[in-house]
Structure formats: structure tokens, C-alpha cells
Design an enzyme around this catalytic site. Structure first.
Site, PDB file in Angstrom:
ATOM      1  N   TRP A 117       1.863   7.807 -13.733  1.00 57.67           N
ATOM      2  CA  TRP A 117       1.314   7.647 -12.379  1.00 57.67           C
ATOM      3  C   TRP A 117       0.449   8.822 -11.982  1.00 57.67           C
ATOM      4  O   TRP A 117      -0.569   8.656 -11.304  1.00 57.67           O
ATOM      5  CB  TRP A 117       2.424   7.361 -11.363  1.00 57.67           C
ATOM      6  CG  TRP A 117       2.979   5.995 -11.610  1.00 57.67           C
ATOM      7  CD1 TRP A 117       4.204   5.682 -12.119  1.00 57.67           C
ATOM      8  CD2 TRP A 117       2.293   4.737 -11.436  1.00 57.67           C
ATOM      9  NE1 TRP A 117       4.321   4.314 -12.266  1.00 57.67           N
ATOM     10  CE2 TRP A 117       3.176   3.718 -11.858  1.00 57.67           C
ATOM     11  CE3 TRP A 117       1.025   4.380 -10.973  1.00 57.67           C
ATOM     12  CZ2 TRP A 117       2.823   2.359 -11.825  1.00 57.67           C
ATOM     13  CZ3 TRP A 117       0.669   3.027 -10.938  1.00 57.67           C
ATOM     14  CH2 TRP A 117       1.575   2.046 -11.362  1.00 57.67           C
ATOM     15  N   ASP A 168       2.792  11.715  -4.055  1.00 59.44           N
ATOM     16  CA  ASP A 168       2.990  10.271  -4.226  1.00 59.44           C
ATOM     17  C   ASP A 168       4.495  10.045  -4.346  1.00 59.44           C
ATOM     18  O   ASP A 168       5.068  10.167  -5.421  1.00 59.44           O
ATOM     19  CB  ASP A 168       2.265   9.806  -5.495  1.00 59.44           C
ATOM     20  CG  ASP A 168       2.600   8.354  -5.841  1.00 59.44           C
ATOM     21  OD1 ASP A 168       3.347   7.704  -5.077  1.00 59.44           O
ATOM     22  OD2 ASP A 168       2.117   7.874  -6.890  1.00 59.44           O
ATOM     23  N   LYS A 186       9.866  -0.284  -3.229  1.00 64.03           N
ATOM     24  CA  LYS A 186      11.023   0.285  -3.932  1.00 64.03           C
ATOM     25  C   LYS A 186      12.107   0.629  -2.914  1.00 64.03           C
ATOM     26  O   LYS A 186      13.130  -0.039  -2.850  1.00 64.03           O
ATOM     27  CB  LYS A 186      10.601   1.494  -4.755  1.00 64.03           C
ATOM     28  CG  LYS A 186       9.499   1.117  -5.776  1.00 64.03           C
ATOM     29  CD  LYS A 186       8.756   2.315  -6.273  1.00 64.03           C
ATOM     30  CE  LYS A 186       7.457   1.956  -6.959  1.00 64.03           C
ATOM     31  NZ  LYS A 186       7.579   1.092  -8.119  1.00 64.03           N
TER      32      LYS A 186
HETATM   33  N1  PMP Z   1       2.839   5.600  -7.890  1.00 66.05           N
HETATM   34  C1  PMP Z   1       4.077   5.446  -8.368  1.00 66.05           C
HETATM   35  C2  PMP Z   1       4.928   6.661  -8.591  1.00 66.05           C
HETATM   36  C3  PMP Z   1       4.556   4.155  -8.659  1.00 66.05           C
HETATM   37  O1  PMP Z   1       5.773   3.984  -9.140  1.00 66.05           O
HETATM   38  C4  PMP Z   1       3.716   3.037  -8.417  1.00 66.05           C
HETATM   39  C5  PMP Z   1       4.170   1.615  -8.662  1.00 66.05           C
HETATM   40  N2  PMP Z   1       5.132   1.403  -9.574  1.00 66.05           N
HETATM   41  C6  PMP Z   1       2.428   3.262  -7.947  1.00 66.05           C
HETATM   42  C7  PMP Z   1       2.023   4.558  -7.667  1.00 66.05           C
HETATM   43  C8  PMP Z   1       1.478   2.126  -7.696  1.00 66.05           C
HETATM   44  O2  PMP Z   1       1.917   1.507  -6.550  1.00 66.05           O
HETATM   45  P1  PMP Z   1       1.239   0.191  -5.965  1.00 66.05           P
HETATM   46  O3  PMP Z   1       1.607  -0.923  -6.876  1.00 66.05           O
HETATM   47  O4  PMP Z   1       1.870   0.097  -4.598  1.00 66.05           O
HETATM   48  O5  PMP Z   1      -0.219   0.437  -5.900  1.00 66.05           O
END
Ligand code: PMP
Length: 360
Positions: free
Chosen positions: A102, A172, A196
């Protein structure tokens, strides 16, 4: 009806009490004669839902008036762009810490808008560690420092809040927000996709220090402009009303459980129990250094990967679902967010021991 223990990384389990409350209110929200889904977002009923959700989130996380709380769309992935668009300012350079999949996505997107300096990376350890802060090459003139407190795929979590000096710290928090108390005053921006620990997909929460708003890059889309969204109460356009309402129910549920201190206590107990089961076995393994193991996402491998399919099939038959690891990592991953009851973790641990006894 029997509900399974769903270990999905997201969308993840919601507290059963929240789903029941939503069910109760689905046709007629508190005598209004209408569903929340059918309400005008500007009407007094929905405004009261929206305001209460924000008040409860502020109370839970101890968010002061120095911060705006935004309820947006586009997921955490949109924030990968919104952060540099709003914050990179005249400096046009930002520090990023790379701790996994991520972080990498955030870095790739930020490069479209500003100069990115990767100030530290744990790629050499295959992302099984968090780089020691002493080794970070921070740029004192950076517009901000971005990091991912919890890497959902690798299961790596910071055990400390980085010290970014006077440079605003951006996090994030998608897969760790609300899992325990956090000192919001240490941050410039916190953002999280909801699916989550907050509520259903479709909602993205952004907590932004007010003095960081108002200097976006010239080409910033209006919808991504923090100041515009703050001035409009996150209603520059039609917000994701039902997700916002459900998030409010989740915040109220967390308050009833005893708030974030209590959540942290339970989450630590759940994680400790699962890691102990992995470490005490000769069959399961987790590669992450002890201090950086995630409380929320627990990846683990089986001694014999040929048994992965059998493990998944048999665990499913026991009502333990979505344990398959991310495709980039393989093996298993148990995501144990706030709504995963302790009973779910206990059942998984018992299943793992039994599986090892039969196949190990
Ligand atoms: N950052 C992290 C740490 C994540 O776990 C996720 C999704 N699993 C995201 C960003 C992306 O999130 P979204 O699907 O809401 O764009």
C-alpha cells in the site's frame, strides 16, 4: 440463520448489533416513515445522523477543533492523489516511507503530482520489518511525510508514531483506525477507507488539520479539495449517505463497548492468541519481526503449501471464511478487525491445532 466468522481484509465483518439496528430501522428511521437511503442529505433527519456520527468519531479519537473531519468517497486510493494535491504546495516535494504494497501504491500516485523522496524502505527485508527511525533520510523541507501505519497485505504495523519534526505527518490508517487509542495531535492528515473498521465500503474518512487546507495545487479537482469539502460539510455533492449512517452506528457501538482503550485491549488479546498459536506450532509460520506484527491482519503460511486448498476448504466447513492470503503473498491471512469476536479467533486457533494434528 448462521453467520460465519469472516476473516476478510475488507469489506470486513460488521458488528452484528449494528446490522440488527440497521435492519430494525431500514424501512422507517426513527418514525420518519422513510429509510435513511431515501432521505435528502440536506434534510434535518440526515443532518442529525451526519452530525452525530462526526461528534462520536471526534469523541472516540479525541479529535480537537483544530481538525476538520471529512466523510468522502473514492476510497483510500483517491487520497493517494488528494494528499499531494492538497499538501505538496510550494515545496512540491514529499517524503514517503515504503513498508509494503500500500505504501508503494501511495508513492506511485504521489509521483504524478510532486517529487517523492523515499526516505526509508523495508523492501530489503521483504517488508517483514519497519525501518528504524534513526535510519530515515527525511528532508526538512518536505511538504509532508507519508507512511502506512498498518500494511494490510504484509501484516506489518508500526509500533511507534514517527517523529517528523515540524513537517506534517500523513497516515493511511485504512486498516488500523479505531483499533486502539491514537494521539491525533501528532498528525497533519489521517485518512482511511471505511470497509475495515469503520463501516461499509463507499465511505472514506479524512481527518485534516485545518491550517493545512486552502493551498491546493491549481489543477486540484474540486471534489478532492479538502477546504471545499470542509466548507460544505462534506456535502459539495451527494455524500454516501447510507455508509455514513452505518459508520455512525459503528461509532456508537464502539462507544458502548468502552471506546478505543477497550478495543485496544480486546484486539491485543486476539492478536496475541493467534500469533502464539502460530509460533508455538511447528506447522504455521509468520515472517514479520515481533514488534512490527499487525494486530489487524495476520498472514501465515503452512509448512506444506500443497495443503493450502485443504485448509481453506476445511476451515470454510467450520464457518471460518475468507482466510486465503493475498495473491501477491500466498498462504493464509486472518484479518481480525474490531467486529471479529474473540470467539472467532478462538475457533480459528482450535481449528488450526486440529488441522495440524491431522495433517502436520
Ligand atoms: N490503503 C490500505 C492500507 C488498504 O488496506 C487499502 C485497501 N485494502 C487501501 C489503501 C485502498 O483502499 P480503497 O479500496 O478504499 O481505495
Amino acid at each position: 440463520m448462521s453467520r460465519v466468522f469472516n476473516f476478510s481484509a475488507g469489506p470486513a465483518m460488521l458488528p452484528q448489533a449494528v446490522l440488527e439496528k440497521a435492519q430494525q430501522e431500514i424501512l422507517d428511521w426513527q418514525g420518519s416513515g422513510t429509510s435513511v437511503m431515501e432521505m435528502s442529505h440536506r434534510g434535518k433527519e440526515f443532518m442529525s445522523i451526519a452530525t452525530q456520527a462526526e461528534t462520536d468519531l471526534r469523541e472516540l479519537m479525541g479529535i480537537s477543533d483544530e481538525y476538520a473531519v471529512l466523510f468522502l468517497q473514492g476510497g483510500a486510493s483517491s487520497q493517494f492523489a488528494a494528499v499531494p494535491l492538497n499538501l505538496s504546495g510550494n515545496e512540491k516535494t514529499a517524503d514517503y516511507i515504503n513498508t509494503g504494497a500500500w505504501s508503494k501504491k501511495a508513492i506511485a500516485e504521489a509521483k504524478r503530482y510532486c517529487d517523492v523522496n523515499v526516505a526509508a524502505s523495508s523492501e530489503d527485508s521483504k517488508f517483514s520489518t519497519v525501518p528504524a527511525q534513526d535510519d530515515w533520510q527525511l528532508n526538512p523541507d518536505a511538504a509532508y511525510v507519508h507512511y502506512t501505519p498498518n500494511e494490510t497485505i504484509g501484516g506489518v504495523e508500526f509500533s511507534f508514531i514517527p517523529d517528523s519534526g515540524n513537517v506534517p505527518l500523513v497516515a493511511d490508517m485504512s486498516s488500523t483506525i479505531l483499533s486502539r487509542p491514537v494521539d491525533v495531535s501528532r498528525y497533519g492528515v489521517i485518512y482511511a477507507g471505511a470497509q475495515k473498521n469503520i463501516g461499509p465500503a463507499g465511505l472514506t474518512v479524512v481527518i485534516v488539520r485545518k491550517d493545512l487546507m486552502g493551498q491546493p495545487l491549481a489543477n486540484t479537482p474540486t471534489m478532492f479539495n479538502y477546504q471545499v469539502q470542509a466548507e460544505n460539510g462534506s456535502m459539495y455533492n451527494t455524500p454516501p449517505t447510507y455508509s455514513w449512517y452505518l459508520a455512525g452506528l459503528v461509532f456508537a457501538w464502539i462507544k458502548e463497548q468502552g471506546g478505543l482503550a477497550k478495543m485496544g485491549e480486546i484486539n491485543k488479546r486476539k492478536a496475541d492468541h493467534l500469533y502464539a498459536a502460530i509460533d508455538d506450532s511447528g506447522f504455521y509460520a509468520n515472517p514479520v519481526e515481533l514488534v512490527s506484527r499487525s494486530w489487524m491482519n495476520v498472514p501465515f503460511t503452512l509448512a506444506n503449501p500443497e495443503l493450502d486448498t485443504v485448509f481453506l476448504q476445511e476451515s470454510r466447513e467450520e464457518g471460518l471464511t475468507t482466510l486465503k492470503g493475498h495473491r501477491s503473498v500466498g498462504g493464509m491471512r486472518a484479518s481480525i478487525y474490531n467486529a471479529m469476536p474473540e470467539e472467532g479467533v478462538n475457533t480459528l486457533v482450535a481449528f488450526m491445532a486440529e488441522f495440524e494434528r491431522r495433517h502436520g
